[in-house]
Design a protein around this motif. Structure first.
Motif, PDB file in Angstrom:
ATOM      1  N   GLU A 137      -0.088  -8.060   1.697  1.00  0.00           N
ATOM      2  CA  GLU A 137      -0.330  -9.135   2.688  1.00  0.00           C
ATOM      3  C   GLU A 137      -1.472  -9.026   3.395  1.00  0.00           C
ATOM      4  OE1 GLU A 137       1.312  -9.746   7.270  1.00  0.00           O
ATOM      5  OE2 GLU A 137       2.753  -9.131   5.839  1.00  0.00           O
ATOM      6  N   VAL A 138      -2.025  -7.770   3.897  1.00  0.00           N
ATOM      7  CA  VAL A 138      -3.350  -7.683   4.435  1.00  0.00           C
ATOM      8  C   VAL A 138      -4.706  -7.688   3.481  1.00  0.00           C
ATOM      9  CG1 VAL A 138      -2.207  -6.622   6.372  1.00  0.00           C
ATOM     10  CG2 VAL A 138      -3.279  -5.017   4.728  1.00  0.00           C
ATOM     11  N   ALA A 139      -4.409  -7.231   2.416  1.00  0.00           N
ATOM     12  CA  ALA A 139      -5.518  -7.228   1.454  1.00  0.00           C
ATOM     13  C   ALA A 139      -6.123  -8.312   1.059  1.00  0.00           C
ATOM     14  CB  ALA A 139      -5.166  -6.441   0.176  1.00  0.00           C
ATOM     15  N   THR A 140      -7.551  -8.302   0.870  1.00  0.00           N
ATOM     16  CA  THR A 140      -8.188  -9.327   0.393  1.00  0.00           C
ATOM     17  C   THR A 140      -8.293  -9.039  -1.342  1.00  0.00           C
ATOM     18  OG1 THR A 140      -9.684  -9.149   2.024  1.00  0.00           O
ATOM     19  CG2 THR A 140     -10.622 -10.277   0.037  1.00  0.00           C
ATOM     20  N   VAL A 141      -8.140  -7.821  -1.672  1.00  0.00           N
ATOM     21  CA  VAL A 141      -8.382  -7.288  -2.993  1.00  0.00           C
ATOM     22  C   VAL A 141      -7.575  -6.157  -3.213  1.00  0.00           C
ATOM     23  CG1 VAL A 141     -10.752  -8.550  -3.627  1.00  0.00           C
ATOM     24  CG2 VAL A 141     -10.505  -6.357  -2.979  1.00  0.00           C
ATOM     25  N   ARG A 142      -7.039  -5.893  -4.301  1.00  0.00           N
ATOM     26  CA  ARG A 142      -6.179  -4.725  -4.949  1.00  0.00           C
ATOM     27  C   ARG A 142      -6.889  -3.958  -5.892  1.00  0.00           C
ATOM     28  NH1 ARG A 142      -3.659  -3.635  -8.914  1.00  0.00           N
ATOM     29  NH2 ARG A 142      -2.092  -2.126  -9.185  1.00  0.00           N
TER      30      ARG A 142
ATOM     31  N   GLN B  60      -5.888  -9.435  10.263  1.00  0.00           N
ATOM     32  CA  GLN B  60      -6.141 -10.831   9.794  1.00  0.00           C
ATOM     33  C   GLN B  60      -7.160 -11.455  10.480  1.00  0.00           C
ATOM     34  OE1 GLN B  60      -4.165 -12.730   7.429  1.00  0.00           O
ATOM     35  NE2 GLN B  60      -5.938 -14.038   7.833  1.00  0.00           N
ATOM     36  N   ALA B  61      -7.513 -11.234  11.740  1.00  0.00           N
ATOM     37  CA  ALA B  61      -8.706 -11.830  12.344  1.00  0.00           C
ATOM     38  C   ALA B  61     -10.023 -11.220  11.761  1.00  0.00           C
ATOM     39  CB  ALA B  61      -8.538 -11.342  13.894  1.00  0.00           C
ATOM     40  N   TYR B  62      -9.933 -10.019  11.457  1.00  0.00           N
ATOM     41  CA  TYR B  62     -11.092  -9.520  10.629  1.00  0.00           C
ATOM     42  C   TYR B  62     -11.489 -10.260   9.229  1.00  0.00           C
ATOM     43  CZ  TYR B  62     -13.498  -6.132   7.611  1.00  0.00           C
ATOM     44  OH  TYR B  62     -14.286  -5.445   6.521  1.00  0.00           O
ATOM     45  N   ARG B  63     -10.279 -10.550   8.597  1.00  0.00           N
ATOM     46  CA  ARG B  63     -10.449 -11.208   7.356  1.00  0.00           C
ATOM     47  C   ARG B  63     -10.977 -12.717   7.550  1.00  0.00           C
ATOM     48  NH1 ARG B  63      -5.408 -10.945   3.650  1.00  0.00           N
ATOM     49  NH2 ARG B  63      -6.976 -12.351   2.444  1.00  0.00           N
ATOM     50  N   ASP B  64     -10.204 -13.288   8.507  1.00  0.00           N
ATOM     51  CA  ASP B  64     -10.813 -14.721   8.845  1.00  0.00           C
ATOM     52  C   ASP B  64     -12.252 -14.875   9.173  1.00  0.00           C
ATOM     53  OD1 ASP B  64      -8.022 -15.282   8.249  1.00  0.00           O
ATOM     54  OD2 ASP B  64      -7.533 -15.476  10.459  1.00  0.00           O
ATOM     55  N   GLY B  65     -12.637 -13.575   9.670  1.00  0.00           N
ATOM     56  CA  GLY B  65     -14.225 -13.600  10.153  1.00  0.00           C
ATOM     57  C   GLY B  65     -14.860 -13.169   8.973  1.00  0.00           C
ATOM     58  N   GLY B  66     -14.618 -13.050   7.762  1.00  0.00           N
ATOM     59  CA  GLY B  66     -15.280 -12.734   6.695  1.00  0.00           C
ATOM     60  C   GLY B  66     -15.229 -11.548   6.206  1.00  0.00           C
ATOM     61  N   GLY B  67     -14.291 -10.645   6.575  1.00  0.00           N
ATOM     62  CA  GLY B  67     -14.153  -9.157   6.648  1.00  0.00           C
ATOM     63  C   GLY B  67     -13.242  -9.131   5.095  1.00  0.00           C
ATOM     64  N   VAL B  68     -13.602  -8.080   4.588  1.00  0.00           N
ATOM     65  CA  VAL B  68     -12.626  -7.652   3.240  1.00  0.00           C
ATOM     66  C   VAL B  68     -11.858  -6.416   3.490  1.00  0.00           C
ATOM     67  CG1 VAL B  68     -13.157  -6.921   0.945  1.00  0.00           C
ATOM     68  CG2 VAL B  68     -14.661  -8.560   1.926  1.00  0.00           C
ATOM     69  N   VAL B  69     -10.573  -6.644   3.385  1.00  0.00           N
ATOM     70  CA  VAL B  69      -9.598  -5.103   3.266  1.00  0.00           C
ATOM     71  C   VAL B  69      -9.461  -5.220   1.763  1.00  0.00           C
ATOM     72  CG1 VAL B  69      -7.392  -4.636   4.189  1.00  0.00           C
ATOM     73  CG2 VAL B  69      -8.809  -6.266   5.084  1.00  0.00           C
ATOM     74  N   VAL B  70      -9.471  -3.917   1.430  1.00  0.00           N
ATOM     75  CA  VAL B  70      -9.296  -3.604  -0.036  1.00  0.00           C
ATOM     76  C   VAL B  70      -7.640  -2.588  -0.059  1.00  0.00           C
ATOM     77  CG1 VAL B  70     -10.025  -2.356  -2.114  1.00  0.00           C
ATOM     78  CG2 VAL B  70     -11.818  -3.392  -0.707  1.00  0.00           C
ATOM     79  N   PHE B  71      -6.937  -3.061  -0.637  1.00  0.00           N
ATOM     80  CA  PHE B  71      -5.823  -2.186  -0.990  1.00  0.00           C
ATOM     81  C   PHE B  71      -6.026  -1.271  -2.084  1.00  0.00           C
ATOM     82  CE2 PHE B  71      -1.156  -2.520  -2.904  1.00  0.00           C
ATOM     83  CZ  PHE B  71      -0.902  -1.277  -2.718  1.00  0.00           C
ATOM     84  N   LEU B  72      -6.057   0.156  -1.788  1.00  0.00           N
ATOM     85  CA  LEU B  72      -6.133   1.026  -2.742  1.00  0.00           C
ATOM     86  C   LEU B  72      -4.785   1.525  -3.260  1.00  0.00           C
ATOM     87  CD1 LEU B  72      -9.119   3.425  -1.577  1.00  0.00           C
ATOM     88  CD2 LEU B  72      -9.215   1.482  -2.994  1.00  0.00           C
ATOM     89  N   ASP B  73      -4.228   1.023  -4.425  1.00  0.00           N
ATOM     90  CA  ASP B  73      -3.156   1.215  -4.922  1.00  0.00           C
ATOM     91  C   ASP B  73      -3.025   2.629  -5.682  1.00  0.00           C
ATOM     92  OD1 ASP B  73      -0.404   0.991  -5.337  1.00  0.00           O
ATOM     93  OD2 ASP B  73      -0.507  -0.927  -6.733  1.00  0.00           O
ATOM     94  N   VAL B  74      -1.999   3.158  -5.903  1.00  0.00           N
ATOM     95  CA  VAL B  74      -1.890   4.463  -6.772  1.00  0.00           C
ATOM     96  C   VAL B  74      -0.589   4.504  -6.938  1.00  0.00           C
ATOM     97  CG1 VAL B  74      -1.575   5.839  -4.562  1.00  0.00           C
ATOM     98  CG2 VAL B  74      -2.550   6.951  -6.847  1.00  0.00           C
ATOM     99  N   SER B  75      -0.104   5.204  -8.233  1.00  0.00           N
ATOM    100  CA  SER B  75       1.244   5.434  -8.636  1.00  0.00           C
ATOM    101  C   SER B  75       1.698   6.702  -7.988  1.00  0.00           C
ATOM    102  CB  SER B  75       1.288   5.557 -10.323  1.00  0.00           C
ATOM    103  OG  SER B  75       0.677   6.450 -10.757  1.00  0.00           O
TER     104      SER B  75
END
Length: 187
Positions: A153-158, A100-115
């Motif tokens: 919750e933690v992801a910027t994008v999925r 969350q702190a990383y995202r608040d500082g402009g970082g991007v978290v990508v959730f790689l989803d898979v079935s």
């Protein structure tokens, strides 16, 4: 308004379940952006001097999670490329706070989803995945039932990796970041 590229730490952090392709996509994305890739599972193995599976069997999951927590904190603080986290890293509250702190500082978290259907073919749902021993398909689905809300919750994008090669997933990530006006390296 575009997100700022983080002033320190990774350009992008990848999270997701076993079989999503985090490590291989991190390498493909890093190559595309001419950055280094890093995987916290590899960092744990280096620190422990043995495989993740051996750490689980010989030392137990709590010990593995402690090593993982340290690996994630270290990588978020010093790595400036593309970072892939182990599938369960996001379950740790301290790791979520760091993300969350990383995202608040402009970082991007990508959730790689898979079935499950696509994950099964990628990981073989075998014993090299310590949390999938027993009934691997049922275990994987159970993991996802618990973890999906946390990844979201933690992801910027999925980004779904179903049916895509790592280079294609890297391209989708880059396109998604551009379309959502989230700054990426080279922009």
């Amino acid at each position: 308004m575009p997100r700022a590229t983080p002033t320190s730490g990774p350009r992008v952090v990848l999270v997701g379940p076993p079989g999503a392709g985090k490590s291989t996509v991190a390498a493909a994305l890093a190559e595309r952006w001419q950055l280094e890739s890093r995987d916290t599972d590899t960092d744990v193995e280096t620190a422990a001097g043995k495989s993740v599976a051996d750490v689980f069997v010989e030392d137990g999951e709590p010990h593995f999670r402690a090593l993982e927590r340290t690996a994630v904190a270290t990588a978020l603080g010093e790595h400036e490329g593309v970072l892939a986290l182990g599938g369960g890293a996001v379950l740790d509250p301290a790791t979520r706070a760091l993300l969350q702190a990383y995202r608040d500082g402009g970082g991007v978290v990508v959730f790689l989803d898979v079935s499950l259907a696509h994950a099964a073919g990628r990981v073989g749902l075998n014993q090299s995945r310590p949390l999938l021993v027993g009934s691997p398909r049922a275990q994987w689905q159970s993991l996802m039932d618990v973890r999906r809300p946390v990844y979201e919750e933690v992801a910027t994008v999925r980004v779904s990796t179903d049916g895509l090669r790592p280079a294609e997933v890297a391209e989708v990530i880059e396109t998604t970041l551009r379309e959502q006006r989230i700054a990426e390296p080279g922009a």
